[in-house]
Scaffold this active site. Sequence first.
Site, PDB file in Angstrom:
ATOM      1  N   ASP A 147      -1.671  11.499   4.891  1.00  0.00           N
ATOM      2  CA  ASP A 147      -2.827  11.075   4.084  1.00  0.00           C
ATOM      3  C   ASP A 147      -4.133  11.730   4.511  1.00  0.00           C
ATOM      4  OD1 ASP A 147      -1.023   9.320   2.823  1.00  0.00           O
ATOM      5  OD2 ASP A 147      -1.405   7.777   4.330  1.00  0.00           O
ATOM      6  N   GLY A 177      10.513   5.336  -8.153  1.00  0.00           N
ATOM      7  CA  GLY A 177      10.453   6.529  -8.987  1.00  0.00           C
ATOM      8  C   GLY A 177       9.720   6.375 -10.312  1.00  0.00           C
ATOM      9  N   HIS A 225      -1.779   8.544  -3.184  1.00  0.00           N
ATOM     10  CA  HIS A 225      -1.809   7.418  -2.243  1.00  0.00           C
ATOM     11  C   HIS A 225      -2.496   6.231  -2.921  1.00  0.00           C
ATOM     12  CE1 HIS A 225      -1.582   5.560   1.683  1.00  0.00           C
ATOM     13  NE2 HIS A 225      -2.778   5.057   1.423  1.00  0.00           N
ATOM     14  N   LEU A 237       8.243   9.308   1.352  1.00  0.00           N
ATOM     15  CA  LEU A 237       7.856   8.633   2.595  1.00  0.00           C
ATOM     16  C   LEU A 237       8.077   9.431   3.882  1.00  0.00           C
ATOM     17  CD1 LEU A 237       8.834   4.963   1.726  1.00  0.00           C
ATOM     18  CD2 LEU A 237       6.689   6.192   1.347  1.00  0.00           C
ATOM     19  N   GLU A 287      -2.336   4.796 -11.700  1.00  0.00           N
ATOM     20  CA  GLU A 287      -1.469   5.932 -11.334  1.00  0.00           C
ATOM     21  C   GLU A 287      -0.839   6.539 -12.592  1.00  0.00           C
ATOM     22  OE1 GLU A 287      -0.145   5.042  -6.741  1.00  0.00           O
ATOM     23  OE2 GLU A 287       1.295   4.527  -8.290  1.00  0.00           O
ATOM     24  N   ASN A 328       6.484   6.802 -10.852  1.00  0.00           N
ATOM     25  CA  ASN A 328       5.563   7.930 -11.029  1.00  0.00           C
ATOM     26  C   ASN A 328       6.319   9.193 -11.429  1.00  0.00           C
ATOM     27  OD1 ASN A 328       2.529   7.547 -10.289  1.00  0.00           O
ATOM     28  ND2 ASN A 328       3.652   6.226  -8.862  1.00  0.00           N
TER      29      ASN A 328
HETATM   30  C1  GAR Z   1       3.083   4.594  -5.516  1.00  0.00           C
HETATM   31  O1  GAR Z   1       2.225   3.495  -5.651  1.00  0.00           O
HETATM   32  C2  GAR Z   1       2.443   5.637  -4.611  1.00  0.00           C
HETATM   33  O2  GAR Z   1       1.050   5.662  -4.712  1.00  0.00           O
HETATM   34  C3  GAR Z   1       2.863   5.128  -3.260  1.00  0.00           C
HETATM   35  O3  GAR Z   1       4.194   4.718  -3.417  1.00  0.00           O
HETATM   36  C4  GAR Z   1       4.352   4.205  -4.747  1.00  0.00           C
HETATM   37  C5  GAR Z   1       5.615   4.818  -5.335  1.00  0.00           C
HETATM   38  O4  GAR Z   1       5.993   4.148  -6.497  1.00  0.00           O
HETATM   39  N1  GAR Z   1       2.740   6.154  -2.273  1.00  0.00           N
HETATM   40  C6  GAR Z   1       2.422   5.890  -1.007  1.00  0.00           C
HETATM   41  O5  GAR Z   1       2.229   4.755  -0.590  1.00  0.00           O
HETATM   42  C7  GAR Z   1       2.301   7.124  -0.113  1.00  0.00           C
HETATM   43  N2  GAR Z   1       1.762   6.778   1.162  1.00  0.00           N
HETATM   44  P1  GAR Z   1       7.104   4.783  -7.455  1.00  0.00           P
HETATM   45  O6  GAR Z   1       8.301   5.140  -6.583  1.00  0.00           O
HETATM   46  O7  GAR Z   1       7.435   3.708  -8.428  1.00  0.00           O
HETATM   47  O8  GAR Z   1       6.497   6.005  -8.099  1.00  0.00           O
END
Ligand code: GAR
Length: 190
Positions: A145, A12, A104, A85, A174, A14
Amino acid sequence: MKQIAVFASGTGTNAENIIKYFNNNAKARVVLVLTNNPSSGVITKARALSVNTIVFNKIQLQDREGVLKTLVDISIDLIVLAGFLLKLPSIIINSFNFKIINIHPSLLPKYGGKGMFGNNVHKAVIANREKESGITIHYVDEQYDNGEVIFQVNCKIEPEDSVNELAKKIHQIEMEHFPKIIEKLVINGT
Ligand code: GAR
């Protein structure tokens, strides 16, 4: 005031970054965080920032009277997937046409698709000795994706970079770009 909902399944970071970014924004804010994972770190992070959270199951995700009704009832303007996910069902995708975006951690179409998330992506990128990776922000359709790309930015990979080092570089870009792209979309229209 435009209303943003964030879906997340994992740590979490992001979601937290996006909530903080919009905390002092007069035009938009995150009003709801939704997760399928009761032990997701996003729950404590969102609550600490006084954002409502909802944990839902797969049945509620598919049900017209479940997650979809919640989003419609509070007039969500933009849905942001931030490390979410599960696949969103077509009832939600069709009700929020071009109002759902995902981040992504690779330069799509490379290293996308089912099973490609988080460190799985970075492991594959490093194993293939790529010289660059990056992030892709894209609209969400019914395939993993696959939707139209909104924004990409790359980062260099040094020959000695480990999976963790690449993950850190991706995390940094990100944090820098995702909230700004969300702001443009939600305020200027998608
Ligand atoms: C992030 O790096 C996002 O880009 C990736 O999951 C991570 C979540 O991190 N998303 C994917 O891989 C989608 N296919 P977070 O929970 O710390 O935000």
